[in-house]
Design an enzyme around this catalytic site. Structure first.
Site, PDB file in Angstrom:
ATOM      1  N   LYS A  60      63.767  28.226   0.175  1.00  0.00           N
ATOM      2  CA  LYS A  60      63.756  29.242  -0.884  1.00  0.00           C
ATOM      3  C   LYS A  60      62.742  30.328  -0.523  1.00  0.00           C
ATOM      4  O   LYS A  60      61.625  30.019  -0.089  1.00  0.00           O
ATOM      5  CB  LYS A  60      63.398  28.585  -2.230  1.00  0.00           C
ATOM      6  CG  LYS A  60      63.512  29.527  -3.432  1.00  0.00           C
ATOM      7  CD  LYS A  60      63.212  28.788  -4.737  1.00  0.00           C
ATOM      8  CE  LYS A  60      63.355  29.710  -5.956  1.00  0.00           C
ATOM      9  NZ  LYS A  60      63.002  29.018  -7.214  1.00  0.00           N
TER      10      LYS A  60
ATOM     11  N   SER B 246      66.347  29.930 -10.992  1.00  0.00           N
ATOM     12  CA  SER B 246      66.178  30.991 -10.024  1.00  0.00           C
ATOM     13  C   SER B 246      66.629  30.625  -8.609  1.00  0.00           C
ATOM     14  O   SER B 246      66.878  31.489  -7.787  1.00  0.00           O
ATOM     15  CB  SER B 246      64.712  31.410  -9.978  1.00  0.00           C
ATOM     16  OG  SER B 246      63.903  30.337  -9.505  1.00  0.00           O
TER      17      SER B 246
ATOM     18  N   SER C 224      64.473  25.699 -12.419  1.00  0.00           N
ATOM     19  CA  SER C 224      65.079  26.427 -11.290  1.00  0.00           C
ATOM     20  C   SER C 224      65.566  25.591 -10.119  1.00  0.00           C
ATOM     21  O   SER C 224      66.195  26.125  -9.208  1.00  0.00           O
ATOM     22  CB  SER C 224      64.109  27.471 -10.765  1.00  0.00           C
ATOM     23  OG  SER C 224      64.085  28.556 -11.644  1.00  0.00           O
TER      24      SER C 224
END
Ligand code: GLN
Length: 504
Positions: A80, A155, A179
């Site tokens: 990420k 997210s 997330s």
């Protein structure tokens, strides 16, 4: 040998150890898959082809020399874009950090590199991890591999979409209010938010420091456990890192025996407010657990109804303070105000923040700054902290009568792109089931419970007491085994095939 992109991380690890596959071949196959389909999905912000292949070759050489390697050595991973990584950009999905190449590796990345895991690239995310849809990325949205007109969650939608579209067997995430878990739920993959402090936050671009927690994303419970183990453990660079042995998550995932376990359904997180099609898959999963020998009880956590309110004060407050570092002076975007000859530092700061931050980030900075301002601090932040305590007390009471708690992960399946971008409250309400765990610091897992009537995956959430992360894997593995046999194969095998856009 089957296509490496369709194999689990555990199977890849076995094939690599047995010499049936080389790390270079495995990495190459994933890079090819990325070239073929990521134009449609948009999971990656950056693909690190050269360094991934170099790492893979290095692992192959070390294996050829007979060195003892980490179990995941040679298994590639997507990271990420909120975790710093040398040699490639880290943007946190923001224009503020566009093109920034950090001078150091986050501890998570250091550990992945030490394990010999080739990093395929950096995955898309809502700007500074604020959102539930990945539509708030400054670099465009990621799309759900099940339906390209729908959101992949957020997210960490880039990570979930990458694993769900066979572009990476494993990915990292961060979970401040869901997330990791919510993107897993809406893409038919598995994601875990470990106990707060279980995985180092060093080198994570901070959103809300008392809530942020890094964790693993994968397609199976065992793969998630293997990555969890590789990421976790004490780190002197993070003052909130827990100095205790990592729970035996891999052993738990391998055993997966729930006979005699007490499983508590959280009354406040089921029924009303949850789509009937999501609730139906949840109820069926509960029946599987009963069938596997678990004892299911109902528990009440009355203060969970206040979790959203508390979270959406504490999170912006901490975020407004964390994001103050983006002052256009030290690093990141710097623009001068239009038509000013010799701008002051303050004018440059204001112009840079105006240009560098997106709308959702600005909204939260303003909210957080307001909540922390003198005269309001006690009324807002102080009250939210008290509610946080009550939520932790609810968990403690519930864990007195159940070993783990369960609920659907999210109230709905993946919603269409654009549906909630103009209605932040609708976006926030979707976080109702994931947020309590962050407020209390307890670990949580999401795994697929099946396809809802709309043909999209629904998520099943498991929550455990702090430092009992292994229980997530025990229950997750037991449930997964029953569901996969009922489905006749992994759920993701039922996802529509993406068109190949670029021949390799
Ligand atoms: N959707 C939540 C939010 O927008 C959670 C985000 C996260 O976990 N990073 O705050």
């Amino acid at each position: 040998m089957s296509d490496p992109t369709r194999m689990t991380a555990a199977a890849l690890a076995d094939a690599l150890a047995a010499g049936d596959l080389s790390a270079e071949d495995v990495t190459h196959a994933h890079l090819e898959r990325i070239r073929d389909v990521d134009e449609q999905v948009g999971a990656y912000l950056h693909v690190a082809e050269e360094s991934a292949l170099a790492e893979a070759r290095a692992v192959d050489e070390r294996r050829a020399k007979g060195e003892t390697l980490h179990r995941l050595a040679g298994v590639p991973i997507a990271v990420k874009d909120v975790m710093t990584s040398t040699g490639m950009p880290t943007t946190a999905g923001s224009k503020m950090l566009e093109g920034w190449v950090p001078p150091y590796d986050s501890t998570v990345v250091t550990r992945l590199k030490a394990a010999g895991m080739p990093i395929l690239g950096k995955t898309n995310m809502d700007e500074f991890a604020m959102g539930s849809s990945t539509e708030h990325s400054a670099f465009g949205p990621t799309r759900n591999p099940w339906d390209l007109d729908r959101i992949p969650g957020g997210s960490g939608g880039g990570s979930s979409a990458a694993v769900a579209s066979w572009q990476a067997p494993l990915a990292t995430g961060t979970d401040t209010g869901g997330s990791i878990r919510q993107p897993a739920a809406v893409t038919g993959s598995v994601g875990v938010k470990p106990t707060y402090g279980g995985v180092s936050r060093h080198g994570l671009i901070a959103m809300a420091s008392s809530l942020d927690q890094a964790g693993p994303c994968a397609r199976t419970v065992l793969d998630t456990a293997l990555l969890h183990e590789a990421m976790a453990g004490h780190d002197p660079f993070d003052s909130t890192s827990i100095d205790q042995p990592v729970p035996d998550v891999v052993g738990a995932a391998e055993r997966g025996d729930v006979a005699g376990m007490r499983i508590g359904i959280v009354r406040e997180l089921t029924g009303e407010g949850f789509a009937p099609q999501v609730q139906a898959r949840f109820d069926e999963a509960v029946a599987h657990l009963v069938d596997a020998g678990a004892e299911v009880v109902e528990v009440s956590c009355p203060n969970f109804v206040h979790a959203l309110g508390a979270y959406y004060l504490i999170m912006p407050s901490e975020a407004s303070s964390n994001l103050a570092r983006f002052d256009a002076m030290r690093y990141g975007l710097r623009v001068g105000p239009d038509g000013v000859d010799a701008p002051s530092a303050e004018q440059v700061m204001a112009a840079s923040r105006d240009a560098g931050f997106g709308e959702e980030v600005k909204r939260r900075i303003i909210l957080g700054t307001y909540a922390l301002s003198s005269g309001y601090y006690d009324a807002y932040y102080g009250t939210a902290q008290k509610v946080r305590r009550l939520i932790a007390d609810d968990f403690a009471a519930a864990f007195g009568s159940a070993d783990v708690l369960i609920s659907p992960t999210a109230p709905t399946t993946a919603f269409p792109l654009g549906e909630r971008t103009t209605d932040p409250m609708a976006m926030y309400r979707g976080d109702i089931a994931t947020i309590p765990a962050n407020l209390a610091g307890v670990p949580g897992m999401s795994l697929p419970s099946g396809l809802a009537e709309d043909g999209l995956p629904a998520g099943f959430q498991i929550l455990a007491p702090a430092m009992a992360d292994d229980r997530l894997y025990t229950v997750g593995a037991a449930l997964e085994a029953r569901l996969v046999s009922a489905w006749g194969g992994h759920l993701l095998q039922q996802a529509p095939e993406l068109a190949i856009t670029k021949g390799a």
